[in-house]
Design a protein around this motif. Structure first.
Motif, PDB file in Angstrom:
ATOM      1  N   GLU A   1      37.613  43.163  46.289  1.00 52.79           N
ATOM      2  CA  GLU A   1      38.442  44.042  46.348  1.00 52.79           C
ATOM      3  C   GLU A   1      38.945  44.163  45.361  1.00 52.79           C
ATOM      4  OE1 GLU A   1      41.488  43.286  49.765  1.00 52.79           O
ATOM      5  OE2 GLU A   1      40.527  41.743  50.440  1.00 52.79           O
TER       6      GLU A   1
ATOM      7  N   GLU B   1      36.708  50.520  37.209  1.00 53.03           N
ATOM      8  CA  GLU B   1      37.715  50.021  37.900  1.00 53.03           C
ATOM      9  C   GLU B   1      38.698  50.098  36.605  1.00 53.03           C
ATOM     10  OE1 GLU B   1      37.587  47.367  41.202  1.00 53.03           O
ATOM     11  OE2 GLU B   1      36.499  48.723  42.218  1.00 53.03           O
TER      12      GLU B   1
ATOM     13  N   ALA C   1      49.139  46.495  43.889  1.00 53.67           N
ATOM     14  CA  ALA C   1      50.185  47.786  44.265  1.00 53.67           C
ATOM     15  C   ALA C   1      50.796  47.157  45.451  1.00 53.67           C
ATOM     16  CB  ALA C   1      49.633  49.621  44.486  1.00 53.67           C
ATOM     17  N   GLY C   2      49.703  46.313  46.453  1.00 51.35           N
ATOM     18  CA  GLY C   2      49.881  45.758  47.626  1.00 51.35           C
ATOM     19  C   GLY C   2      51.110  44.864  47.286  1.00 51.35           C
TER      20      GLY C   2
ATOM     21  N   ALA D   1      43.403  46.940  41.124  1.00 49.61           N
ATOM     22  CA  ALA D   1      45.073  48.053  41.596  1.00 49.61           C
ATOM     23  C   ALA D   1      45.136  48.237  42.556  1.00 49.61           C
ATOM     24  CB  ALA D   1      44.418  49.430  40.772  1.00 49.61           C
ATOM     25  N   ALA D   2      44.603  47.820  43.423  1.00 57.62           N
ATOM     26  CA  ALA D   2      44.948  48.371  45.106  1.00 57.62           C
ATOM     27  C   ALA D   2      45.691  46.843  45.356  1.00 57.62           C
ATOM     28  CB  ALA D   2      43.933  47.907  45.829  1.00 57.62           C
TER      29      ALA D   2
ATOM     30  N   PHE E   1      41.848  52.484  36.615  1.00 59.16           N
ATOM     31  CA  PHE E   1      43.485  51.733  36.651  1.00 59.16           C
ATOM     32  C   PHE E   1      44.262  52.206  34.975  1.00 59.16           C
ATOM     33  CE2 PHE E   1      45.591  47.834  37.651  1.00 59.16           C
ATOM     34  CZ  PHE E   1      47.221  48.156  37.488  1.00 59.16           C
TER      35      PHE E   1
END
Length: 257
Positions: free
Chosen positions: A110, A53, A117-118, A113-114, A57
């Motif tokens: 989790e 990941e 962004a969140g 990167a997500a 990213f």
């Protein structure tokens, strides 16, 4: 029957500096759990394996860095937050509560990167300064070989005190490089061979900026130790000319994890 070749994995480690007026800077150390397969009970810097990941990213980022270099820096930032709760390498320092929630979510599986962004957060990979890269000899028979990049980073003013993740690490603390070297020589703590050589290299500096200036004079090349006789004793050796004041240690005292 031939033994399987060791699995090579990229890894990244962050040496975090906290400057102190009039004295040597403190570095963040972590004591690894005694149940770990590698470097059990040793003092280390925050860090760990760079995962798929991190590479994904890195490939999505607008950066002049090569993907493997960007991925290593992302991995160093992610692992530091997971293991200590400290946010380093961010464009703007995240709110303590937000950083804590991201840490908890990462530990629950989790993706980093997500989560960034969140939370509308961005990384600044240039805040990590390349310092060294250690790669053990794959012929020594270890089941896993880590190709580890070391980075220097500055503690962000106002950051909370670090806290351990209570899985891989059981204790976190700030200390000077010389303090830890002295405690190791006195038999109080364990440090592995690369950590000892890096601490000897860092001990003379009185600030983060001095360490960065020093690092800029030495291109980062892989350090691969080897064994040969020095002064009539088998010794673990590293090359000269890479910034290290001590380049060999008797094999009987060298702790390799």
């Amino acid at each position: 029957m031939n033994e399987p070749a060791p699995q090579e994995r990229p890894a990244a480690t962050t040496i975090i500096f906290r400057d102190r007026p009039g004295s040597a800077p403190e570095l963040l150390f972590m004591e690894r759990s005694s149940g770990m397969a590698f470097a059990a009970g040793a003092l280390v810097f925050p860090g760990g394996a760079v995962d798929a990941e991190d590479f994904a990213f890195a490939a999505s980022m607008d950066t002049a860095l090569a993907v493997d270099e960007a991925a290593a820096r992302i991995g160093a930032i992610r692992e530091t937050l997971e293991e200590s709760g400290l946010a380093i390498g961010f464009r703007e320092a995240p709110d303590h509560g937000v950083a804590g929630k991201i840490r908890e979510a990462m530990l629950a599986g989790e993706p980093f990167a997500a989560l960034l962004a969140g939370a509308e957060l961005a990384l600044d990979l240039d805040r990590l300064v390349p310092f060294a890269r250690w790669h053990p000899n794959v012929k020594e028979g270890a089941p896993r070989v880590f190709d580890t990049r070391f980075y220097l980073a500055r503690w962000m003013e106002g950051s909370p005190e670090p806290t351990p993740d209570s899985t891989e690490n059981v204790h976190l603390f700030w200390a000077t490089a010389q303090d830890v070297l002295d405690r190791h020589i006195g038999g109080e703590v364990k440090i592995i061979f690369p950590t000892r050589r890096n601490l000897e290299r860092l001990a003379p500096f009185q600030s983060f900026d001095q360490a960065v200036s020093h690092a800029s004079r030495y291109p980062v090349e892989k350090v691969t130790p080897w064994i040969e006789d020095r002064d009539g004793r088998p010794s673990l050796c590293i090359p000269e000319g890479m910034g290290y004041p001590v380049t060999h240690e008797a094999l009987e005292t060298a702790f390799r994890g």
